[in-house]
Enzyme design. Sequence first.
Site, PDB file in Angstrom:
ATOM      1  N   ASN A   8       0.887  -1.164  -0.085  1.00 54.30           N
ATOM      2  CA  ASN A   8      -0.007   0.026  -0.050  1.00 54.30           C
ATOM      3  C   ASN A   8       0.992   1.279   0.095  1.00 54.30           C
ATOM      4  O   ASN A   8       1.514   1.602   1.011  1.00 54.30           O
ATOM      5  CB  ASN A   8      -1.061  -0.106   1.126  1.00 54.30           C
ATOM      6  CG  ASN A   8      -1.803   1.179   1.374  1.00 54.30           C
ATOM      7  OD1 ASN A   8      -1.805   2.146   0.533  1.00 54.30           O
ATOM      8  ND2 ASN A   8      -2.208   1.432   2.435  1.00 54.30           N
ATOM      9  N   LYS A  10       0.190   4.343  -0.351  1.00 56.20           N
ATOM     10  CA  LYS A  10      -0.465   5.363   0.213  1.00 56.20           C
ATOM     11  C   LYS A  10      -0.514   6.848  -0.727  1.00 56.20           C
ATOM     12  O   LYS A  10      -0.443   6.470  -1.870  1.00 56.20           O
ATOM     13  CB  LYS A  10      -0.296   5.864   1.640  1.00 56.20           C
ATOM     14  CG  LYS A  10      -0.303   4.510   2.579  1.00 56.20           C
ATOM     15  CD  LYS A  10      -0.166   4.855   3.969  1.00 56.20           C
ATOM     16  CE  LYS A  10      -0.074   3.443   4.751  1.00 56.20           C
ATOM     17  NZ  LYS A  10      -0.142   3.503   6.064  1.00 56.20           N
ATOM     18  N   HIS A  95      -9.856   1.134   4.829  1.00 53.80           N
ATOM     19  CA  HIS A  95      -8.533   1.447   5.444  1.00 53.80           C
ATOM     20  C   HIS A  95      -8.831   2.452   6.642  1.00 53.80           C
ATOM     21  O   HIS A  95      -9.559   3.189   6.340  1.00 53.80           O
ATOM     22  CB  HIS A  95      -7.400   1.824   4.732  1.00 53.80           C
ATOM     23  CG  HIS A  95      -5.930   1.919   5.155  1.00 53.80           C
ATOM     24  ND1 HIS A  95      -5.468   2.734   6.228  1.00 53.80           N
ATOM     25  CD2 HIS A  95      -5.017   1.161   4.773  1.00 53.80           C
ATOM     26  CE1 HIS A  95      -4.398   2.378   6.533  1.00 53.80           C
ATOM     27  NE2 HIS A  95      -3.861   1.574   5.815  1.00 53.80           N
ATOM     28  N   GLU A  97      -7.314   4.538   7.940  1.00 51.75           N
ATOM     29  CA  GLU A  97      -6.860   6.125   7.373  1.00 51.75           C
ATOM     30  C   GLU A  97      -8.163   6.723   6.806  1.00 51.75           C
ATOM     31  O   GLU A  97      -8.408   7.908   6.964  1.00 51.75           O
ATOM     32  CB  GLU A  97      -5.688   6.227   6.620  1.00 51.75           C
ATOM     33  CG  GLU A  97      -4.446   6.103   7.447  1.00 51.75           C
ATOM     34  CD  GLU A  97      -3.004   5.569   6.668  1.00 51.75           C
ATOM     35  OE1 GLU A  97      -3.441   5.702   5.519  1.00 51.75           O
ATOM     36  OE2 GLU A  97      -2.246   5.130   7.329  1.00 51.75           O
ATOM     37  N   GLU A 177      -5.742  -5.017  10.394  1.00 54.91           N
ATOM     38  CA  GLU A 177      -4.648  -3.828  10.955  1.00 54.91           C
ATOM     39  C   GLU A 177      -5.148  -3.164  12.202  1.00 54.91           C
ATOM     40  O   GLU A 177      -5.730  -2.125  11.937  1.00 54.91           O
ATOM     41  CB  GLU A 177      -4.557  -2.949   9.545  1.00 54.91           C
ATOM     42  CG  GLU A 177      -4.330  -3.607   8.527  1.00 54.91           C
ATOM     43  CD  GLU A 177      -3.785  -2.647   7.457  1.00 54.91           C
ATOM     44  OE1 GLU A 177      -2.582  -2.973   7.047  1.00 54.91           O
ATOM     45  OE2 GLU A 177      -4.421  -1.518   7.113  1.00 54.91           O
ATOM     46  N   GLY A 183       2.037   2.143  10.706  1.00 54.38           N
ATOM     47  CA  GLY A 183       2.911   3.367  10.626  1.00 54.38           C
ATOM     48  C   GLY A 183       3.638   3.904  12.028  1.00 54.38           C
ATOM     49  O   GLY A 183       4.259   4.856  11.793  1.00 54.38           O
ATOM     50  N   SER A 222       2.978  -2.108  10.419  1.00 56.78           N
ATOM     51  CA  SER A 222       4.428  -2.016  10.683  1.00 56.78           C
ATOM     52  C   SER A 222       5.340  -3.541  10.423  1.00 56.78           C
ATOM     53  O   SER A 222       5.875  -3.823  11.072  1.00 56.78           O
ATOM     54  CB  SER A 222       4.538  -1.732  12.123  1.00 56.78           C
ATOM     55  OG  SER A 222       4.054  -0.479  12.253  1.00 56.78           O
TER      56      SER A 222
HETATM   57  C1  PEP Z   1      -1.075   0.022   5.832  1.00 55.59           C
HETATM   58  O1  PEP Z   1      -1.184   1.243   5.892  1.00 55.59           O
HETATM   59  O2  PEP Z   1      -1.860  -0.495   5.222  1.00 55.59           O
HETATM   60  C2  PEP Z   1       0.055  -0.217   6.823  1.00 55.59           C
HETATM   61  C3  PEP Z   1       0.230  -1.428   7.244  1.00 55.59           C
HETATM   62  O3  PEP Z   1       1.104   0.427   7.060  1.00 55.59           O
HETATM   63  P1  PEP Z   1       2.490   0.166   7.686  1.00 55.59           P
HETATM   64  O4  PEP Z   1       2.986  -1.147   7.043  1.00 55.59           O
HETATM   65  O5  PEP Z   1       3.357   1.398   7.350  1.00 55.59           O
HETATM   66  O6  PEP Z   1       2.136   0.186   9.284  1.00 55.59           O
END
Ligand code: PEP
Length: 262
Positions: A8, A10, A95, A97, A177, A183, A222
Amino acid sequence: MRQLIAGNWKMNGRQADSAALVRAVRDMVEAQAPACELVVCPPSTLLAEVAAALAGSAVAVGGQDCHPLANGPHTGDVSAAMLADAGARWVILGHSERRTSYAESNALVREKAKAAIAAGLTPIVCVGESEQQRLSGAAETVVAAQVDGSLPPGFAGPGFAGPGFAGPGFAGVVAYEPIWAIGTGRGASAEDIAAMHRVIRDQLTDTLGAASGAVRVIYGGSVKPDGAAAILALPGVEGALVGGASLVAADFLAIVRASSRG
Ligand code: PEP
């Protein structure tokens, strides 16, 4: 079940830097033929170009969101059919976000997933609890309700048949998630990941019935090269959704190599 590793990107990427990243991913896949399934989800501005650069390779392309309608007066939005037209075969939906910044509800995510399926895209529907919900003991209830409310009928196939890419077992994907792990560099523990994947699997059976066995449940939050092999070896983890590390070719490729099951 074949694992899925999805990147992803983003709101990151320009034409100049994404070309090198895509070339590195494509070259590695050609050289190593990893058995897992691969998808990268660039921003809409780069989608057609990334899809063209990956055409004929084993790496598919996905969008990061779609509108529930196919066309219309929705300034700034992109429909599932438009993503498919630009070369996408997948789309990330719900997501955290987007759930947080745009107050996307389970019902809206469900409508988006319906539109994605109708356009022939495979939805990756994200679910996950906030830190406060985890601390208060509500994580499992919240996530189960997200699964139940966000997935439309047909999510598990086989009615789910987009042009040219349907197949036996073809079905949507749920990405667990935890919001506090995205992040932040603070991944969830192995026990918490495995426990939540069991909760999601049970809820999938309740919501979608026996066909839900075709739905993959992947982990995101992460995921980095260091811990990826341990996460991907956990029971019930059928892949990873990778944010930050998917922007660095060497890191993304190390995670792909850590995929334990096909
Ligand atoms: C994501 O945004 O789907 C995600 C898992 O981000 P990160 O790996 O940076 O935590």
